[in-house]
Design an enzyme around this catalytic site. Structure first.
Site, PDB file in Angstrom:
ATOM      1  N   LYS A  14       0.983  -1.267  -0.067  1.00  0.00           N
ATOM      2  CA  LYS A  14      -0.002   0.164   0.081  1.00  0.00           C
ATOM      3  C   LYS A  14       0.619   1.260   0.006  1.00  0.00           C
ATOM      4  O   LYS A  14       0.637   2.273  -0.838  1.00  0.00           O
ATOM      5  CB  LYS A  14      -0.980   0.180   1.316  1.00  0.00           C
ATOM      6  N   ARG A  89     -10.030   0.822   7.663  1.00  0.00           N
ATOM      7  CA  ARG A  89      -9.824  -0.563   7.927  1.00  0.00           C
ATOM      8  C   ARG A  89     -11.157  -1.430   8.656  1.00  0.00           C
ATOM      9  O   ARG A  89     -11.051  -2.427   8.909  1.00  0.00           O
ATOM     10  CB  ARG A  89      -8.409  -0.567   8.908  1.00  0.00           C
ATOM     11  N   ARG A 128      11.177  -6.717   5.311  1.00  0.00           N
ATOM     12  CA  ARG A 128      11.163  -5.275   5.753  1.00  0.00           C
ATOM     13  C   ARG A 128      11.467  -4.797   7.192  1.00  0.00           C
ATOM     14  O   ARG A 128      12.132  -4.060   7.682  1.00  0.00           O
ATOM     15  CB  ARG A 128       9.840  -4.832   5.790  1.00  0.00           C
ATOM     16  N   ARG A 134      10.985  -1.933  11.774  1.00  0.00           N
ATOM     17  CA  ARG A 134       9.440  -1.718  12.522  1.00  0.00           C
ATOM     18  C   ARG A 134       9.081  -2.738  13.566  1.00  0.00           C
ATOM     19  O   ARG A 134       9.321  -3.873  13.287  1.00  0.00           O
ATOM     20  CB  ARG A 134       8.524  -1.713  11.185  1.00  0.00           C
ATOM     21  N   ARG A 145      -1.489  -9.350  12.988  1.00  0.00           N
ATOM     22  CA  ARG A 145      -2.158  -8.376  11.976  1.00  0.00           C
ATOM     23  C   ARG A 145      -2.783  -9.001  10.855  1.00  0.00           C
ATOM     24  O   ARG A 145      -3.869  -8.371  10.349  1.00  0.00           O
ATOM     25  CB  ARG A 145      -1.113  -7.463  11.387  1.00  0.00           C
TER      26      ARG A 145
HETATM   27  P1  AMP Z   1       0.038   0.451   8.566  1.00  0.00           P
HETATM   28  O1  AMP Z   1       1.511   0.984   8.541  1.00  0.00           O
HETATM   29  O2  AMP Z   1      -0.961   0.954   7.755  1.00  0.00           O
HETATM   30  O3  AMP Z   1       0.166  -1.188   8.429  1.00  0.00           O
HETATM   31  O4  AMP Z   1      -0.549   0.716   9.995  1.00  0.00           O
HETATM   32  C1  AMP Z   1       0.301   0.104  11.003  1.00  0.00           C
HETATM   33  C2  AMP Z   1      -0.652  -0.051  12.402  1.00  0.00           C
HETATM   34  O5  AMP Z   1      -1.133   1.428  12.724  1.00  0.00           O
HETATM   35  C3  AMP Z   1      -1.775  -0.899  12.263  1.00  0.00           C
HETATM   36  O6  AMP Z   1      -1.276  -2.377  12.590  1.00  0.00           O
HETATM   37  C4  AMP Z   1      -2.711  -0.380  13.322  1.00  0.00           C
HETATM   38  O7  AMP Z   1      -2.256  -0.799  14.612  1.00  0.00           O
HETATM   39  C5  AMP Z   1      -2.470   1.266  13.180  1.00  0.00           C
HETATM   40  N1  AMP Z   1      -3.528   1.648  12.105  1.00  0.00           N
HETATM   41  C6  AMP Z   1      -3.056   2.251  10.970  1.00  0.00           C
HETATM   42  N2  AMP Z   1      -4.190   2.722  10.315  1.00  0.00           N
HETATM   43  C7  AMP Z   1      -5.105   2.251  11.148  1.00  0.00           C
HETATM   44  C8  AMP Z   1      -6.612   2.418  10.963  1.00  0.00           C
HETATM   45  N3  AMP Z   1      -7.052   2.895   9.819  1.00  0.00           N
HETATM   46  N4  AMP Z   1      -7.438   1.976  12.127  1.00  0.00           N
HETATM   47  C9  AMP Z   1      -7.011   1.514  13.127  1.00  0.00           C
HETATM   48  N5  AMP Z   1      -5.696   1.294  13.339  1.00  0.00           N
HETATM   49  C10 AMP Z   1      -4.729   1.851  12.266  1.00  0.00           C
END
Ligand code: AMP
Length: 193
Positions: A14, A89, A128, A134, A145
């Site tokens: 993404k 999400r 990654r 991370r 996740r």
């Molecule tokens: P990402 O970088 O998009 O994979 O997001 C990393 C983490 O941030 C996720 O595993 C969630 O814990 C949190 N997060 C990011 N976007 C959202 C969202 N739209 N709703 C809830 N938690 C989020």
């Protein structure tokens, strides 16, 4: 440009594809994951709340995310289109996004779904982890996740299909990043004709 929602499992690309699309079409880009990681780095109140959820592979509560998203959206220049990366999400977030945009006279635009098998996702995320370090890219948190994705996020794909705006791109068909990008760019240009 129409707004774009980039949708897919953790590790589906993404962030990478959003960056490429934003660069090519001069669009705004909101990555909710990046916003949260920057809040954590800066030690803000929001960062402290977010950290526990992120480290556990859980989602941050909807209302908090919706408020963050609206303020990010309003801080971007209007009229160029925005890429939503990592949001929505949940169905509640999707409904809230639709409402927030409608209140501003805008709409959802198009949804781009990245389809990648779980084996490939795991391999990418572990790679990654070594490169970016991370905290949530370890095997145990990645499994959580994936589970959260399957139970709370994946069902939303049908919501977008019902809105008539879902466009899917399958890694097993496109095979390379360049192939995926070419297919995505073509579709975006078709939608904006
Ligand atoms: P990402 O970088 O998009 O994979 O997001 C990393 C983490 O941030 C996720 O595993 C969630 O814990 C949190 N997060 C990011 N976007 C959202 C969202 N739209 N709703 C809830 N938690 C989020």
């Amino acid at each position: 440009m129409k707004n774009i929602i980039i949708f897919g499992a953790p590790g589906s690309g993404k962030g990478t594809y959003s960056d490429e699309i934003a660069k090519r079409y001069g669009m705004g880009h909101i990555s909710t994951g990046d916003v949260l990681r920057s809040e954590i780095k800066n030690g803000t109140e929001l960062g402290k709340i977010a950290q526990g959820y992120i480290d556990n592979g859980q989602l941050i509560p909807d209302q908090l995310m919706i408020d963050i998203l609206a303020s990010q959206y309003d801080s971007l220049p209007q009229g160029k289109g925005v890429i939503f990366d990592g949001f929505p999400r949940t169905t509640a977030q999707a409904e809230a996004l639709k409402k927030m945009l409608a209140e501003r006279g805008h709409d959802l635009g198009m949804m781009i779904e990245l389809i990648v098998s779980e084996d490939v996702l795991m391999e990418r995320l572990l790679r990654r982890a070594q490169i970016e370090g991370r905290a949530d890219d370890n095997e145990e948190t990645i499994r959580k996740r994936f589970a959260v994705y399957h139970s709370q996020t994946e069902p939303l794909s049908k919501w977008f299909a019902a809105e008539g705006i879902r466009h899917t791109f399958d890694w097993s068909i496109c095979k390379t990043k360049e192939g995926m990008l070419e297919a995505i760019f073509q579709e975006i240009e078709k939608e904006n004709r």
